[in-house]
Design an enzyme around this catalytic site. Structure first.
Site, PDB file in Angstrom:
ATOM      1  N   SER A 148      -7.127  99.865 -99.732  1.00 59.74           N
ATOM      2  CA  SER A 148      -8.891  99.516 -99.793  1.00 59.74           C
ATOM      3  C   SER A 148      -8.864  97.810-101.118  1.00 59.74           C
ATOM      4  CB  SER A 148      -9.862 100.037 -99.984  1.00 59.74           C
ATOM      5  OG  SER A 148      -9.889 100.662-101.439  1.00 59.74           O
ATOM      6  N   GLY A 150      -8.434  94.771-100.812  1.00 61.05           N
ATOM      7  CA  GLY A 150      -7.621  93.746-100.628  1.00 61.05           C
ATOM      8  C   GLY A 150      -6.108  94.513-101.674  1.00 61.05           C
ATOM      9  N   GLU A 256     -17.429  93.920 -90.089  1.00 65.36           N
ATOM     10  CA  GLU A 256     -16.397  92.583 -90.201  1.00 65.36           C
ATOM     11  C   GLU A 256     -16.859  92.254 -89.223  1.00 65.36           C
ATOM     12  OE1 GLU A 256     -14.165  93.184 -93.964  1.00 65.36           O
ATOM     13  OE2 GLU A 256     -14.831  94.555 -94.229  1.00 65.36           O
ATOM     14  N   GLU A 269     -13.089  94.974 -89.026  1.00 61.30           N
ATOM     15  CA  GLU A 269     -13.086  96.425 -89.758  1.00 61.30           C
ATOM     16  C   GLU A 269     -14.462  97.214 -89.853  1.00 61.30           C
ATOM     17  OE1 GLU A 269     -11.459  97.248 -93.768  1.00 61.30           O
ATOM     18  OE2 GLU A 269     -12.059  96.451 -94.573  1.00 61.30           O
ATOM     19  N   ASP A 276     -19.753  96.438-100.056  1.00 64.38           N
ATOM     20  CA  ASP A 276     -20.095  95.608-101.118  1.00 64.38           C
ATOM     21  C   ASP A 276     -20.482  94.304-101.265  1.00 64.38           C
ATOM     22  OD1 ASP A 276     -17.704  95.016 -99.011  1.00 64.38           O
ATOM     23  OD2 ASP A 276     -15.992  94.871-100.922  1.00 64.38           O
ATOM     24  N   THR A 277     -20.417  93.107 -99.367  1.00 65.52           N
ATOM     25  CA  THR A 277     -21.140  92.432 -99.984  1.00 65.52           C
ATOM     26  C   THR A 277     -22.116  92.587 -98.968  1.00 65.52           C
ATOM     27  OG1 THR A 277     -20.440  92.803 -97.253  1.00 65.52           O
ATOM     28  CG2 THR A 277     -18.460  91.116 -98.404  1.00 65.52           C
ATOM     29  N   ARG A 355     -14.115  95.186-110.521  1.00 63.02           N
ATOM     30  CA  ARG A 355     -14.994  94.271-110.763  1.00 63.02           C
ATOM     31  C   ARG A 355     -16.367  95.226-111.229  1.00 63.02           C
ATOM     32  NH1 ARG A 355     -16.465  95.290-104.662  1.00 63.02           N
ATOM     33  NH2 ARG A 355     -15.103  94.674-103.948  1.00 63.02           N
TER      34      ARG A 355
END
Ligand code: ATP
Ligand code: MG
Length: 379
Positions: A148, A150, A256, A269, A276-277, A355
């Site tokens: 996950s 990336g 997404e 996906e 998160d977005t 993050r």
């Protein structure tokens, strides 16, 4: 009081826990490390590896929760299938969690349902990767089937680059399957997350689309509403509806899509949980994605979802190769713009590009400016 077993205690789990606590739930937050963000606001916690089958079953049997709520992908999902068969409520459903844990399963499902996706194939060795990439015949994205944010993800244009991608994917892979998805690189115009709400009754509702920008496969900033043509929204809603109804259960899903220059909507996906977005909804909506997930998973009526104002979120990241203790500076300076807000996640230590928080603001420009004033410093 309903008892919630939260599997994964990151920033999304923390906000979900706050939403659940506000409406009277008891939350047991689980993760592999102590003092994870959600554990700081939960009633109880359990620290263990959620990919460990025996341990996960033991924790479920110990607490006997009313709802099992996964917040991450790295979970031994076969245990959740058994738990559901034994009468436990898995959110949104054991099928959804099981299919989305691996990119290949959910992608195959999307194809089966007739959704438009990038051309893709799978590979289990370097040779197979080169062979499949050549068949696709364009620049490709290579991703471990299980990872996950990336991790292990890269792009390649030649045999030499594919060899580097294979190595990188092996390093970033979670779980025990040496398998990657290789897919056509989509030169998209923009990408969106469509937060899609599925109620137990089968009713499907959508939030305004969220635009986002990613770097190293990880989200950097997002904004809501994304400026989509009516036709694009309709196509995305139709595809998202098909997916969530197929997966079943109840909860919010982050679906997404890539939108290309011709206005084609390409499924990328899906995550069967807050996205998160979607942190931007803490600023823009009357009920955030976390409030919505909390209510819908409990089977409560869905309130009317309103966009109170436009807004944007921007991540606050640790530096490359950072580790250990830290301080965060510049928060006061960021708040000099009186319309800016932020959340600090409280992660106990730094990691490379981890993050650590998010800035919330009425516009992307303001969010970017405020984020520039904030520094995460190792001490
Ligand atoms: N085929 C592709 N063509 C172009 N860009 C891509 C492609 N696949 C992925 N990307 C870019 O990489 C980002 C991350 O990819 P994806 O969502 O598949 O990975 P992820 O690791 O699950 O990320 P996250 O968990 O943060 O959502 C995408 O949002 C997109 O910007
Ligand atoms: Mg993604």
């Amino acid at each position: 009081m309903k008892k919630i077993l939260l599997l994964g205690s990151g920033e999304l789990g923390k906000e979900l826990t706050i939403s659940l606590k506000r409406i009277g739930c008891n939350v047991i937050a689980c993760d592999a490390y102590e003092n994870a963000p959600a554990m700081q606001v939960s009633d109880k916690n359990e620290v263990f590896n959620m990919l460990d089958k025996e341990k996960l079953s033991e924790v479920i049997n110990k607490h006997k929760p009313d709802f099992i709520v996964p917040e991450v992908e790295a979970i031994e999902t076969n245990v959740l299938i058994d738990a559901e068969q034994n009468g436990y409520n898995v959110i949104p459903s054991a099928k959804a969690v099981n299919l989305t844990m691996n990119r290949d399963r959910i992608r195959d499902r999307a194809k089966h349902l007739g959704l438009k996706t990038a051309n893709f194939a799978y590979a289990e060795s370097e040779e197979e990767l080169i062979l499949e990439a050549n068949k696709i015949g364009t620049k490709v994205a290579v991703k471990p089937v299980m990872s996950s944010s990336g991790k292990g993800q890269s792009y390649a244009n030649s045999a030499d680059e594919l060899k580097v991608s294979w190595k990188f994917a092996l390093e970033g892979m979670r779980g025990n399957r040496k398998r990657v998805i290789v897919e056509e690189f989509i030169d998209f115009d923009y990408e969106i997350t469509l937060l899609t709400i599925l109620e137990k009754s089968g009713k499907v509702t959508f939030c305004n689309p969220i635009g986002h920008f990613q770097q190293r496969g990880d989200y950097q900033y997002s904004w809501q509403p994304a400026d989509c043509l009516h036709d694009v929204i309709k196509k995305a809603q139709e595809a998202a509806r098909k997916m969530v109804l197929d997966l079943g259960g109840s909860g919010i899903f982050g679906v997404e899509f890539f939108i290309d220059k011709k206005g084609e909507v390409i499924f990328s996906e899906l995550s069967p949980r807050p996205h998160d977005t979607g942190m931007v909804t803490m600023f823009t909506q009357n009920f955030s994605q976390f409030d919505i997930h909390a209510r819908v998973l409990l089977g409560m009526p869905l309130p009317e979802i309103k966009l109170n104002q436009s807004g944007a979120s921007h991540v606050i990241l640790a530096e490359e190769n950072a580790s250990g203790d830290y301080i965060i500076e510049g928060l006061g300076e960021a708040l000099e713009d009186k319309n800016v807000d932020y959340r600090i996640f409280g992660k106990p230590f730094l990691k490379s590009y981890r993050r650590m928080g998010v800035v919330l603001a009425p516009s992307l420009e303001q969010a970017k400016l405020a984020a520039k004033k904030i520094f995460v410093k190792a001490v």
